[in-house]
Write an enzyme that holds these catalytic residues in place. Sequence first.
Site, PDB file in Angstrom:
ATOM      1  N   GLY A 157       3.586   7.535   5.565  1.00  0.00           N
ATOM      2  CA  GLY A 157       3.091   6.364   6.283  1.00  0.00           C
ATOM      3  C   GLY A 157       1.724   5.918   5.800  1.00  0.00           C
ATOM      4  O   GLY A 157       0.871   5.533   6.609  1.00  0.00           O
ATOM      5  N   ARG A 158       1.515   5.976   4.467  1.00  0.00           N
ATOM      6  CA  ARG A 158       0.224   5.612   3.861  1.00  0.00           C
ATOM      7  C   ARG A 158      -0.915   6.413   4.489  1.00  0.00           C
ATOM      8  O   ARG A 158      -2.016   5.918   4.692  1.00  0.00           O
ATOM      9  CB  ARG A 158      -0.022   4.109   3.963  1.00  0.00           C
ATOM     10  CG  ARG A 158       1.074   3.274   3.288  1.00  0.00           C
ATOM     11  CD  ARG A 158       0.773   1.794   3.309  1.00  0.00           C
ATOM     12  NE  ARG A 158       1.890   1.019   2.811  1.00  0.00           N
ATOM     13  CZ  ARG A 158       2.120   0.729   1.528  1.00  0.00           C
ATOM     14  NH1 ARG A 158       1.292   1.172   0.612  1.00  0.00           N
ATOM     15  NH2 ARG A 158       3.168   0.005   1.165  1.00  0.00           N
ATOM     16  N   GLY A 159      -0.611   7.659   4.807  1.00  0.00           N
ATOM     17  CA  GLY A 159      -1.606   8.568   5.359  1.00  0.00           C
ATOM     18  C   GLY A 159      -1.609   8.652   6.871  1.00  0.00           C
ATOM     19  O   GLY A 159      -2.126   9.614   7.440  1.00  0.00           O
ATOM     20  N   PHE A 160      -1.022   7.672   7.552  1.00  0.00           N
ATOM     21  CA  PHE A 160      -1.082   7.641   9.007  1.00  0.00           C
ATOM     22  C   PHE A 160      -0.434   8.868   9.640  1.00  0.00           C
ATOM     23  O   PHE A 160      -0.950   9.435  10.614  1.00  0.00           O
ATOM     24  CB  PHE A 160      -0.411   6.375   9.545  1.00  0.00           C
ATOM     25  CG  PHE A 160      -0.400   6.299  11.044  1.00  0.00           C
ATOM     26  CD1 PHE A 160      -1.521   5.899  11.738  1.00  0.00           C
ATOM     27  CD2 PHE A 160       0.737   6.665  11.763  1.00  0.00           C
ATOM     28  CE1 PHE A 160      -1.521   5.858  13.125  1.00  0.00           C
ATOM     29  CE2 PHE A 160       0.750   6.629  13.147  1.00  0.00           C
ATOM     30  CZ  PHE A 160      -0.390   6.226  13.827  1.00  0.00           C
ATOM     31  N   TYR A 190      -0.070  -0.525 -11.557  1.00  0.00           N
ATOM     32  CA  TYR A 190      -1.083   0.368 -11.014  1.00  0.00           C
ATOM     33  C   TYR A 190      -2.331   0.418 -11.910  1.00  0.00           C
ATOM     34  O   TYR A 190      -2.266   0.853 -13.063  1.00  0.00           O
ATOM     35  CB  TYR A 190      -0.536   1.784 -10.843  1.00  0.00           C
ATOM     36  CG  TYR A 190       0.668   1.887  -9.940  1.00  0.00           C
ATOM     37  CD1 TYR A 190       0.983   0.886  -9.018  1.00  0.00           C
ATOM     38  CD2 TYR A 190       1.504   2.991  -9.999  1.00  0.00           C
ATOM     39  CE1 TYR A 190       2.093   0.993  -8.194  1.00  0.00           C
ATOM     40  CE2 TYR A 190       2.612   3.105  -9.170  1.00  0.00           C
ATOM     41  CZ  TYR A 190       2.903   2.103  -8.276  1.00  0.00           C
ATOM     42  OH  TYR A 190       4.004   2.218  -7.464  1.00  0.00           O
ATOM     43  N   SER A 245       5.517   6.074  -0.040  1.00  0.00           N
ATOM     44  CA  SER A 245       4.721   6.139   1.201  1.00  0.00           C
ATOM     45  C   SER A 245       5.424   6.962   2.280  1.00  0.00           C
ATOM     46  O   SER A 245       5.537   6.537   3.435  1.00  0.00           O
ATOM     47  CB  SER A 245       4.408   4.724   1.717  1.00  0.00           C
ATOM     48  OG  SER A 245       3.613   4.013   0.808  1.00  0.00           O
ATOM     49  N   PRO A 246       5.904   8.160   1.940  1.00  0.00           N
ATOM     50  CA  PRO A 246       6.641   8.967   2.909  1.00  0.00           C
ATOM     51  C   PRO A 246       5.773   9.527   4.031  1.00  0.00           C
ATOM     52  O   PRO A 246       6.298  10.030   5.025  1.00  0.00           O
ATOM     53  CB  PRO A 246       7.224  10.097   2.046  1.00  0.00           C
ATOM     54  CG  PRO A 246       6.232  10.246   0.937  1.00  0.00           C
ATOM     55  CD  PRO A 246       5.787   8.840   0.631  1.00  0.00           C
ATOM     56  N   HIS A 258      10.202  -3.465 -10.352  1.00  0.00           N
ATOM     57  CA  HIS A 258       9.271  -3.192  -9.257  1.00  0.00           C
ATOM     58  C   HIS A 258       9.474  -4.144  -8.081  1.00  0.00           C
ATOM     59  O   HIS A 258       9.407  -3.739  -6.912  1.00  0.00           O
ATOM     60  CB  HIS A 258       7.836  -3.307  -9.793  1.00  0.00           C
ATOM     61  CG  HIS A 258       6.824  -2.561  -9.003  1.00  0.00           C
ATOM     62  ND1 HIS A 258       5.577  -2.267  -9.494  1.00  0.00           N
ATOM     63  CD2 HIS A 258       6.844  -2.040  -7.759  1.00  0.00           C
ATOM     64  CE1 HIS A 258       4.883  -1.605  -8.575  1.00  0.00           C
ATOM     65  NE2 HIS A 258       5.635  -1.466  -7.518  1.00  0.00           N
TER      66      HIS A 258
END
Length: 328
Positions: free
Chosen positions: A203-206, A55, A200-201, A121
Amino acid sequence: MLQRLINSRAVNAVGLGCMNLSHAYGHPPSEKDASRLLLQALEVGVDHFDTAALYGFGANEKLLGKVLKPYRQQIFLASKCGMRGVDGKRVIDGRPQTLRATIEQSLTSLQTDVLDLYYLHRWDKSVPIEESVGELSRMVDEGKIKAIGLSEVSASTLRKAHQEHPIAALQTEYSLWTRNAEISVLDTCKELGCAFVAFSPLGRGFLTGKVADASTLVDGDIRKGMPRFQHDNVQQNQRLLAVLNEMASQLHCTAGQVSLAWLLHQGKHVLPIPGTTNVAHLQENMAASLIRLSAAQLQELNSAFAPQNISGDRYPPATQAEIDTEDY
């Protein structure tokens, strides 16, 4: 707050994925703003912080080391090796000598003598999983890490690794619109006593309803190249949000909170680590553990977001080839 176990240590069920403070979603916040968010995370109860050597190509670990050092004994600190930035490029390398060099750099950057959890990773498929995990086990013996984790691997790979050394946690993408974990690895983690850490719980913001298609995203945002964020797929997937939004309205909360609550109902070994750069969203995420969903509500969400209803793959082909997770 609701608590869950990782390597026999109780942490608050919702942690903080720190990637987007330095990486991946376009223009990261300034160091001042990122530092402020980390301190506010502590104030609202976050005690599980997740970073990686990749990162910001090391910048994220340095940020966390600088800000969180005074609180080190109060938090559960996880990082990752096996994928890092080399000469400006992302490189997967699971050779023991590389993992050894990475842990030394991570400890220096994070300003600590030991990590609570250290993930591989990505599994470097040119190196037997037992060889990479074997090197991580030596780090446990040396007191550099307390536990070993894996990321984006299948149930069969998890079992092989677990025979080499107990695996404390497996991390992979899991949300209402990414249900691959339910094929096998979620149950395998429960069987083996591994925590399941869901990245990403949202949905990456979706799933928050605040992210449109790829054309609206800034340059450098990795979602621009992801199939699910392409216009035609987004148009299909957005229809699913109506169910989520209606339930959020009924429960007097946000769609994101319903999404996190759904995850927390999938097993006592499941710990989501949403990322954010927004303090209000941080507070919302932490409050999601207070929401209780009925069996009927869970079934409604399961049906609406069944894998066959999701349009588009989660990764482009080249990235998909790098991971080892089961796929529908």
